[in-house]
Design a protein around this motif. Sequence first.
Motif, short mmCIF file in Angstrom:
data_model
loop_
_atom_site.label_atom_id
_atom_site.label_comp_id
_atom_site.label_asym_id
_atom_site.label_seq_id
_atom_site.Cartn_x
_atom_site.Cartn_y
_atom_site.Cartn_z
N ILE A 184 0.83 -1.21 0.00
CA ILE A 184 0.00 0.00 0.00
C ILE A 184 0.86 1.25 0.00
CG2 ILE A 184 -1.73 1.29 1.32
CD1 ILE A 184 -2.72 -1.41 2.39
N ASP A 185 2.01 1.22 0.70
CA ASP A 185 2.84 2.43 0.83
C ASP A 185 3.48 2.82 -0.48
OD1 ASP A 185 5.93 0.99 2.09
OD2 ASP A 185 4.36 0.10 0.86
N ARG A 195 -4.20 5.59 -1.50
CA ARG A 195 -3.37 5.07 -0.42
C ARG A 195 -4.08 5.21 0.92
NH1 ARG A 195 0.55 6.83 3.23
NH2 ARG A 195 2.24 5.32 3.58
N THR A 247 1.92 2.88 -3.40
CA THR A 247 0.91 3.22 -4.40
C THR A 247 0.61 4.70 -4.43
OG1 THR A 247 -0.87 2.82 -2.83
CG2 THR A 247 -0.17 0.95 -4.17
#
Length: 626
Positions: free
Chosen positions: A288-289, A297, A291
């Motif tokens: 996730i970090d 995010r 994106t």
Amino acid sequence: MSSTDSLTSSAVSANAQGLDATTQANIHDKLARKLGIKTAQVNAFVKLFDEGATVPFIARYRKEKTQNLDDAQLRALEKSLSYERDMASRRLKITELLRAQGTLTDELQARIDNAASKLELEDIYLPYRPRRRSPAAKARAAGLDSAAKALLTQEITPTQALADYQLPSSVTDDSGNEIDVDFSDLDKQLAGVQAIIVDEWTQALDLLDNLRSGFAKTASVVTAVASEEKREVGEKFKDYFDHSESLARLPNHRLLAMLRGRQENVLGIKVDGEDAPFIEKIINHFNIDATAPSERREFLIEAANSLWKDKWRPHIEHRLLTEKRLAAEADAIDVFANNLQHLLMSAPAGPKVILGVDPGIRHGVKMAIIDAQGHVMLDSSDKPVIATVYPFAPDNKMDEAKALIDELLSTYNVDLVAIGNGTASRETDAMIKEILSANPSLQAKAVIVNESGASVYSASELASDELADLDVSVRGAVSIARRLQDPLSELVKVDPKAIGVGQYQHDVNQNQLADSLDKVTQDSVNAVGVDVNTASPAILTHIAGLNRNVAQQIVNYRKEHGAFSNREALKDVPRLGVKTFEQAAGFLRIRDGDNPLDATGVHPESYELVNSLLEHTNKDLSEIIG
């Protein structure tokens, strides 16, 4: 249901559960490794067990087939076999369910096959368990899954993912039933998309394992008093009114105490631990970090928080506490079983005349004398030799009490004085010893006896049958005397849980406790054997192959036809069939009967062999068993 009935029903469970030959062979190999024995030994036990043989019978009379497995090994094998068969059956069911859903993969199958406990098996299935009314299920039914998939696979904002979404006119579940959903505005649609994403992520079982392991190492169990008014009534739990310690290092007895406090509404229990490190691991796992854009995010980080706080952490806390509780209960049950075995197998005083003393203060000290056969002694008027004295406050009739006890001890040549260990036990013991020291002609000795459960026996139907002419208050004194004379025969008349075998016996799984204590009782009774012509229905019930009904039939037949003269006569007892006779005969002894072997532990099936050996060695049977 008797032990034998339950064993027999369990014995056929492998076929009933649909386990194939390969699965059963794998179970046998696993049990052999676990218990450090040979697979051939497991195979032999299972064959006998599935044919309805009891553990005591196998341990005593089929040693050559199991290569000398003892009763402790056989009990461990029996318990593990039942567990592994249940596990195999559940594995099969979960596999079928996942295959029907179309979600079964090689990885999932491997996880299912390697699951080490029922809790782990249910954890694997949990993400795939159908939940028709869950937020994620409703969102999927409303067609939001395509938006969730787009958001996970494309660098777009949540709003962009929903740009082409059209709310259907009606929403139905998998069964075609219309369900009520509300995704009319953007916020509700975003919540639905997030619910689908969180639901998808719950299937990352490797990640869940990693988080559970990490959380278990750092988590603490925290207890607090439930409310201020509970401080006084819950004084015995004061050590846990404001308490915290490592869950991993929490001793079993302290956990059981905490759980009892919660059961009594005195304590609140929670598992405490950090959130941030585990949320960070979820974020990193799903990349996730890395994106963009930031709106996407933030949306996915919010989903990661929801996955941890709403789904996984509560589940992990529950599983860790459950695993800890199950381990504590298993350990406690083992302690209870060992304590009971020591009580049951206490050395009997034997055929002695005993004065049973049930101490008390306000209601007096109850007394009864039993003869060498355990019967309540009768005086010259054929009345039971019983008495009640009041040596302590408020009556303080000490001299009168001493005189009466001295007279009883002298008149009936009492060998032993069995004093219950309840209220006023020390005072009563001191009084008895004063009487004995003051009169050198008395040969009796005083012994403190565990009286736990004596009051339960006194009020039981069995006591009413055995001691119909005695008041309930005096029956306890008789039971205390008999406990010294023959602990095993007397204690089997009481529910093991009433004997006081452990501090937390009411806090563990009652079915498992009862099963464990019943097996200990059965093993103890069969290790000693019983005289079928004097045994009570209570002790006969625990003989291998017998149940309560057949035990009572034996006693009824004995009353009607007189004492059994040989073991073969047992076959005439109603409902005592061939299989039951095979299982029970070796443990039922007949003293002074037609055949001296009937008084031994030799099974009737071996009589011919014994006679052949005697003939071959030119020896008489009396030389062997005399």
